[in-house]
Scaffold this active site. Structure first.
Site, PDB file in Angstrom:
ATOM      1  N   THR A  38       0.879  -1.181   0.000  1.00 17.25           N
ATOM      2  CA  THR A  38       0.000   0.000   0.000  1.00 17.25           C
ATOM      3  C   THR A  38       0.911   1.224   0.000  1.00 17.25           C
ATOM      4  OG1 THR A  38       0.018   0.139   2.396  1.00 17.25           O
ATOM      5  CG2 THR A  38      -1.708  -1.202   1.413  1.00 17.25           C
ATOM      6  N   GLU A  81      -5.824  -3.794  -0.677  1.00 16.15           N
ATOM      7  CA  GLU A  81      -6.171  -4.900   0.236  1.00 16.15           C
ATOM      8  C   GLU A  81      -7.305  -5.774  -0.287  1.00 16.15           C
ATOM      9  OE1 GLU A  81      -5.476  -1.817   1.065  1.00 16.15           O
ATOM     10  OE2 GLU A  81      -4.639  -1.648   3.085  1.00 16.15           O
ATOM     11  N   LYS A  97     -15.264  17.666  10.154  1.00 16.28           N
ATOM     12  CA  LYS A  97     -16.241  17.648  11.243  1.00 16.28           C
ATOM     13  C   LYS A  97     -16.531  19.087  11.647  1.00 16.28           C
ATOM     14  CE  LYS A  97     -17.685  14.399  14.514  1.00 16.28           C
ATOM     15  NZ  LYS A  97     -17.486  13.374  15.482  1.00 16.28           N
ATOM     16  N   TRP A 103     -20.826  15.915  10.171  1.00 12.59           N
ATOM     17  CA  TRP A 103     -19.847  15.614   9.132  1.00 12.59           C
ATOM     18  C   TRP A 103     -20.206  16.269   7.817  1.00 12.59           C
ATOM     19  CZ3 TRP A 103     -18.523   9.686   9.534  1.00 12.59           C
ATOM     20  CH2 TRP A 103     -17.854   9.478  10.749  1.00 12.59           C
TER      21      TRP A 103
HETATM   22  P1  ADP Z   1      -3.996   4.334  -1.414  1.00 10.35           P
HETATM   23  O1  ADP Z   1      -4.313   3.974   0.007  1.00 10.35           O
HETATM   24  O2  ADP Z   1      -2.608   4.643  -1.693  1.00 10.35           O
HETATM   25  O3  ADP Z   1      -4.951   5.340  -2.007  1.00 10.35           O
HETATM   26  P2  ADP Z   1      -5.437   2.204  -2.661  1.00 10.35           P
HETATM   27  O4  ADP Z   1      -5.412   2.202  -4.110  1.00 10.35           O
HETATM   28  O5  ADP Z   1      -5.435   0.913  -1.971  1.00 10.35           O
HETATM   29  O6  ADP Z   1      -4.196   2.986  -2.216  1.00 10.35           O
HETATM   30  O7  ADP Z   1      -6.642   3.102  -2.209  1.00 10.35           O
HETATM   31  C1  ADP Z   1      -7.850   2.595  -1.786  1.00 10.35           C
HETATM   32  C2  ADP Z   1      -8.744   3.729  -1.424  1.00 10.35           C
HETATM   33  O8  ADP Z   1      -9.047   4.511  -2.574  1.00 10.35           O
HETATM   34  C3  ADP Z   1     -10.085   3.292  -0.901  1.00 10.35           C
HETATM   35  O9  ADP Z   1     -10.021   2.964   0.464  1.00 10.35           O
HETATM   36  C4  ADP Z   1     -10.923   4.543  -1.155  1.00 10.35           C
HETATM   37  O10 ADP Z   1     -10.724   5.512  -0.154  1.00 10.35           O
HETATM   38  C5  ADP Z   1     -10.333   5.077  -2.436  1.00 10.35           C
HETATM   39  N1  ADP Z   1     -11.184   4.681  -3.566  1.00 10.35           N
HETATM   40  C6  ADP Z   1     -10.965   3.712  -4.459  1.00 10.35           C
HETATM   41  N2  ADP Z   1     -11.948   3.678  -5.393  1.00 10.35           N
HETATM   42  C7  ADP Z   1     -12.827   4.649  -5.068  1.00 10.35           C
HETATM   43  C8  ADP Z   1     -14.064   5.120  -5.626  1.00 10.35           C
HETATM   44  N3  ADP Z   1     -14.598   4.614  -6.732  1.00 10.35           N
HETATM   45  N4  ADP Z   1     -14.683   6.139  -4.987  1.00 10.35           N
HETATM   46  C9  ADP Z   1     -14.177   6.679  -3.867  1.00 10.35           C
HETATM   47  N5  ADP Z   1     -13.023   6.290  -3.311  1.00 10.35           N
HETATM   48  C10 ADP Z   1     -12.344   5.290  -3.892  1.00 10.35           C
END
Ligand code: ADP
Length: 547
Positions: free
Chosen positions: A187, A332, A439, A444
């Protein structure tokens, strides 16, 4: 228990898609954009190269379970590694080429990578770090590049040529267990050190099967998939593995990721599917609006990684006949865990678009729930929010050699860190990442929703909303926006635009007109940097406004 009588011991490993490429779809293509034009190879030829690569890995001393790293763009050789490394029982570790030097050093040493395959065009970034890598014995350079810049470096094509092929008989792949590790991806470490997600053959097999479902990516043998999402990030959303399984063509843009070469590649190669983040889609849309280019072959594009603005999807459909669907997921979760495909009921009215703009239904085999701070489960009423938790066969159960992520798990469920609601259609809507929530006065405000509404304004190119400390309300939204050149609207105009679209108390009282929103290594808005600039009083173009 009365046991079923099926062949449950047939292993779900990547050797099966490899065999299908060879026997069912030898004519499917891998198309790579290079400096000297397009390079094409049929799956049959690619399989021969994969076999030779598999043999070569043995000659390099790679054994089952060993980590083999890649430092590469999306191209044919990277795809060959995607298949060969797991199929010999080793673990493909895709390194994110855009990470900071210290993070790369940490990740390579944590994973204990033994061999690194590097694109010649990326040697300049990797070579200075080589002395910091403790476990790497061999580098293999792909394409043109200076082998002398790295210790113990070999050329990829030489390695394959030396590995021979038919004269030694067909390569015998070892028998694998489907639970065996196949790939590793870290990650990006927004909090603490990056953490490794270790995918198994079984998880990748099931996740790539899901990529073939019509309620998800819908990848089939009749598709051509343009993979813009990097192969070094979260398995490129499973598209390469899915294409191998389905027999779909792969179109790989290497390092040519700007709107112009992408648009030209789409016009020339006519891909039906494409996967990438909203920022790249937005660039492509602007380019296609301003140039005479036909991108209408994209009937089934997938967008995700961060929230996809509704307007972006609508504009693509209305102006270019391109369908962009939204997916949600994380490293993940392999990564695809939900997909937004509302029922086609005829006209695309507002109700349809409201659903399209959500993150969609959990895919089959992914269970989802919302949990509140006190542990209570949030009802699926479309408005109550809680932290999204997921479980399923392609969701990680822990991090590789790292105990520090234990608080991310709740009785076997992965805590995603995303705040969401789920409606009566089971459509998930992410309202924020927990750490980005604003917040204000005990309530929120969704930064995602404010951003989407701002980006729906014709003068706004990018919008990222962060929390600004406030004496009275604790936090207030600060909207960092990039305006189109020669834009007529100002801060007041933007507030007017928002007035009918969000609750009154959400209306921002401050904007920062910035020249660009900083992006993370995978092209998402980097709010960490904006928050840092704010705390250091270094955020440009700030304008207060009376709401
Ligand atoms: P990083 O933590 O570096 O961004 P990831 O690619 O694993 O790496 O990111 C996952 C996160 O990206 C998700 O937990 C979410 O917050 C965001 N995410 C992924 N796809 C979407 C989506 N379609 N809409 C909103 N948020 C998204």
């Amino acid at each position: 228990m009365l046991e079923g009588l099926m062949q449950d011991d047939f292993p779900l490993t990547l050797q099966h898609p490899l065999e299908r490429m060879r026997s069912c779809h030898p004519g499917a293509q891998v198309v790579t954009l290079t400096d000297s034009g397009i390079v094409r190879a049929g799956f049959g030829e690619v399989c021969e190269r994969i076999d030779r690569l598999a043999r070569a890995l043995g000659s390099l001393g790679v054994e089952q379970g060993d980590r083999v790293a890649t430092f590469a763009w999306n191209n044919q050789r990277h795809f060959e590694l995607y298949m060969a490394v797991p199929c010999v029982g080793a673990v493909l570790h895709t390194l994110n080429i855009r990470l900071f030097a210290e993070q790369l050093t940490y990740i390579v040493n944590h994973a204990q990578d033994g061999v690194v395959f590097v694109d010649g065009s990326l040697i300049g970034i990797l070579a200075p770090l080589a002395p910091t890598f403790e476990s790497v014995c061999t580098y293999v350079v792909m394409g043109e590049g200076d082998l002398d810049a790295l210790p113990n470096a070999l050329g990829y094509e030489d390695l394959l040529a030396r590995a021979g092929s038919d004269s030694e008989g067909p390569f015998q792949y070892p028998e694998l267990d489907e639970r065996q590790a196949a790939a590793l991806c870290y990650t990006s470490g927004t909090t603490g050190n990056p953490k490794g997600v270790l995918y198994s053959h079984r998880s990748i097999s099931l996740h790539s099967t899901a990529a073939l479902m019509t309620d998800a990516l819908g990848l089939s043998q009749h598709d051509r998939a343009l993979v813009v999402v990097p192969m070094f990030h979260a398995n490129a959303w499973g598209i390469p593995h899915g294409a191998a399984l389905a027999g779909a063509d792969l179109v790989l843009p290497d390092r040519f990721l700007q709107a112009e070469p992408l648009a030209k590649l789409i016009e020339a190669e006519r891909p039906t599917i494409m996967g990438c983040v909203p920022t790249i889609f937005a660039d492509l849309l602007r380019y296609a609006d301003e140039h005479d280019v036909d991108i209408s072959s994209l009937t089934n594009a997938a967008c995700g990684g961060s929230a996809v603005p509704e307007k972006l999807m609508r504009d693509f459909e209305e102006r270019h006949k391109v369908n962009v669907f939204q997916a949600w997921g994380m490293t993940e979760t392999s990564p695809v865990a939900s997909y937004s495909r509302p029922p086609e009921t005829g006209a695309h009215d507002d109700a349809y678009w409201t659903l399209r703009a959500k993150q969609g239904k959990p895919l089959p085999w992914v269970a989802a729930r919302l949990v509140e701070d006190d542990g209570a489960h949030t009802p699926w009423d479309g408005s109550s929010t809680g932290e999204l938790e997921v479980r399923g066969p392609w969701v990680t159960s822990g991090y590789y050699n790292d105990e520090s992520g234990e608080d991310r798990f709740d009785e076997g469920w992965l805590r995603t860190g995303d705040i969401a609601s789920i409606d009566e259609h089971a459509f998930i809507q992410i309202t924020d990442r927990a750490k980005d929530v604003i917040k204000s006065g005990g309530e929120w405000i969704s930064s995602v929703e404010l951003e989407n509404e701002l980006m729906a304004h014709p003068d706004v190119i990018e919008a990222a909303v962060i929390a600004k400390p406030d004496e009275k309300w604790a936090e207030r939204p600060l909207c960092c926006v990039v305006m189109r050149e020669g834009a007529a609207a100002d801060a007041e105009g933007l507030v007017e635009h928002l007035r009918d679209r969000v609750a009154k108390w959400w209306l921002p009282d401050e904007f920062a007109f910035v020249s660009e929103v900083p992006k993370t290594s995978v092209g998402k808005f980097d709010k960490k940097i904006l928050r840092k600039r704010l705390s250091e009083d270094a955020l440009e173009g700030r304008v207060k406004v009376r709401a």
